[in-house]
Design an enzyme around this catalytic site. Structure first.
Site, PDB file in Angstrom:
ATOM      1  NE  ARG A 117      -3.581  -0.021   2.336  1.00 34.61           N
ATOM      2  CZ  ARG A 117      -4.055  -0.776   3.330  1.00 34.61           C
ATOM      3  NH1 ARG A 117      -3.756  -0.471   4.574  1.00 34.61           N
ATOM      4  NH2 ARG A 117      -4.816  -1.805   3.088  1.00 34.61           N
ATOM      5  CE1 TYR A 118       0.553   4.488   4.354  1.00 37.24           C
ATOM      6  CE2 TYR A 118       0.683   2.245   5.178  1.00 37.24           C
ATOM      7  CZ  TYR A 118       0.127   3.494   5.236  1.00 37.24           C
ATOM      8  OH  TYR A 118      -0.843   3.774   6.145  1.00 37.24           O
ATOM      9  NE  ARG A 121       5.841   2.777   5.183  1.00 36.58           N
ATOM     10  CZ  ARG A 121       5.047   3.761   5.598  1.00 36.58           C
ATOM     11  NH1 ARG A 121       4.420   3.677   6.748  1.00 36.58           N
ATOM     12  NH2 ARG A 121       4.881   4.832   4.853  1.00 36.58           N
ATOM     13  CB  CYS A 130      -4.477 -15.718  16.197  1.00 33.96           C
ATOM     14  SG  CYS A 130      -3.808 -14.378  15.212  1.00 33.96           S
ATOM     15  CB  CYS A 134      -8.501 -10.277  19.204  1.00 35.64           C
ATOM     16  SG  CYS A 134      -6.790 -10.603  19.638  1.00 35.64           S
ATOM     17  CB  CYS A 137      -9.478 -10.114  14.753  1.00 33.46           C
ATOM     18  SG  CYS A 137      -8.191 -10.303  13.511  1.00 33.46           S
ATOM     19  NE  ARG A 139      -4.569  -8.159   8.281  1.00 27.93           N
ATOM     20  CZ  ARG A 139      -3.446  -7.748   8.878  1.00 27.93           C
ATOM     21  NH1 ARG A 139      -2.847  -8.515   9.777  1.00 27.93           N
ATOM     22  NH2 ARG A 139      -2.919  -6.578   8.570  1.00 27.93           N
ATOM     23  CG  ASP A 298      -9.450  -1.380  11.431  1.00 30.40           C
ATOM     24  OD1 ASP A 298      -9.270  -0.157  11.320  1.00 30.40           O
ATOM     25  OD2 ASP A 298      -8.529  -2.212  11.461  1.00 30.40           O
ATOM     26  CG  ASP A 335      -5.416   1.075   8.938  1.00 29.65           C
ATOM     27  OD1 ASP A 335      -5.123   1.713   7.897  1.00 29.65           O
ATOM     28  OD2 ASP A 335      -4.811   0.057   9.296  1.00 29.65           O
ATOM     29  CE  LYS A 342      -1.276   1.194  10.300  1.00 26.15           C
ATOM     30  NZ  LYS A 342      -0.828   0.590   9.012  1.00 26.15           N
TER      31      LYS A 342
END
Ligand SMILES: *Cc1c(COP(=O)(O)O)cnc(C)c1O
Ligand code: SF4
Length: 372
Positions: A117-118, A121, A130, A134, A137, A139, A298, A335, A342
């Site tokens: 995206r950037y 990076r 995981c 969470c 999450c 994702r 998010d 985000d 971000k």
């Protein structure tokens, strides 16, 4: 229903019927995660039908390491550990803004499992696993459903993409949680990325120090050390997650010369007030992990009940400034939906410019004039 799963009188090893040696073994922790209604009932001694768990987990699976479960002090959603890890019937109530992939990651992959995206990076989604899932999450669409990691063949394709893109200086290895995988897989990633001459730093995003600190073994750290410069960002959301075990995990990483940052998500009922956030940030710099980002939650399906007004985040940031060491203050970000990146959100310290004078506001709300 109030009950401390970690009372002195009953060590968690007794509740989970294991030895101290098993408890300290991260593979045992992963294999013995609480993932079924039956296990939930046995361990927590609550009737899961009162929580309507069955319906929720059909849509969104759950998993909690015995270690993380042992941090629960009160068996209801007012407990920050319980709220983050135990499925909640509110996950089935979405507002119209919520989507499966709020950051548009699936659409934006340059090659499978690499988001570019950037310019400088890239984000590598290394696994869907995981140790503790969470509930908020981002994702949720991929994490925990089918547990796997990317293949060597895919890694090779990612490598050729990276080799062709000399502008990429920083690769973030995320997932899922890359540290839920064996050392050999983590090393394969590092062996793939490290020889690429234009990549300056490799970062890992992992919640293992918080939910599975047993994973930070001397062997893992000795292996990581060979591939520096590395950075590790972890994910503490509440002071009650800072335990002797998690402190020791961070210490091992930092002692190996790998600096650590922390990304917190602003979560309603968990950390959405200045006192809790201040305590978290102050305790983080003691262990010493740098608060890096504070994310506004998010817009992901199944997380409406965690969403906090943006103003609340701004107010918390204003309360931290001037009352907490500068190094303890994270950057509050949204985000942006659709993968727009971000966006930092600051309390308004800059009022405006007139003639040659800038009108500012300090941390106490006093007006300050600063000439050009
Ligand atoms: C967050 C993120 C990064 C890293 O951003 P930093 O501000 O450098 O931490 C890189 N790529 C993607 C796709 C991200 O979401
Ligand atoms: S550790 Fe990160 S990727 Fe894993 S479930 Fe939690 S928020 Fe999602």
């Amino acid at each position: 229903m109030e009950e401390n799963l970690r009372e002195e009188s009953e060590p968690p090893q007794k509740r989970f019927r294991c030895t101290q040696k098993q408890w300290n073994d991260w593979n045992w922790q992963i294999s013995n995660r609480i993932r079924t209604i039956k296990q939930f009932k046995e361990i927590f001694n609550i009737d899961p039908s009162t929580l309507k768990l069955e319906e929720v987990i059909k849509k969104y699976p759950f998993a909690i390491t015995p270690y993380y479960a042992s941090l629960i002090k009160k068996l209801d959603y007012t407990d920050p550990i319980f709220a983050q890890s135990v499925p909640n019937v509110f996950e089935l109530e979405d507002s119209k803004y919520l989507v499966d992939d709020p950051l548009n990651e699936s659409e934006e992959m340059a090659v499978p499992f690499l988001v570019h995206r950037y310019k400088d990076r890239a984000l590598l989604l290394s696994t869907t696993t995981c140790s503790t899932l969470c509930r908020f999450c981002t994702r949720k669409r991929m994490v925990g459903k089918k547990e796997c990691h990317i293949s060597s063949k895919r890694l090779e394709k990612i490598k050729s993409y990276l080799l062709q893109h000399e502008e990429i200086k920083d690769v973030i290895v995320s997932g899922g949680d890359p540290f839920t995988q064996e050392n050999s897989f983590i090393e394969e990633i590092l062996e793939t990325l490290r020889p690429i001459p234009h990549i300056d730093i490799i970062r890992f995003g992992t919640r293992v120090p918080v939910v599975l600190p047993q994973r930070i073994t001397p062997k893992l750290v000795a292996m990581l050390k060979k591939y520096k410069p590395l950075w590790i960002n972890t994910h503490f959301n509440h002071s009650s997650e800072i335990t002797p075990e998690s402190i020791e995990a961070c210490r091992k990483i930092i002692d190996a010369g790998i600096p650590m940052g922390n990304q917190t998500v602003l979560l309603k009922g968990v950390n959405d007030n200045s006192e809790t956030m201040k305590e978290l940030c102050r305790n983080l710099i003691k262990i010493p992990v740098k608060p890096y980002y504070l994310y506004s939650a998010d817009l992901v399906r199944g997380s409406e009940h965690f969403r906090t007004p943006v103003e609340q985040g701004i107010n918390i940031m204003a309360d931290l400034r001037g009352r907490l060491s500068g190094i303890a203050i994270p950057t509050f970000v949204i985000d942006a939906p659709g993968g727009k990146g971000k966006i930092p959100i600051l309390p308004n310290y800059y009022i405006g410019k007139k003639d040659n004078l800038h009108y500012l506001k300090n941390f106490e709300g006093e007006e300050v004039i600063y000439p050009d």
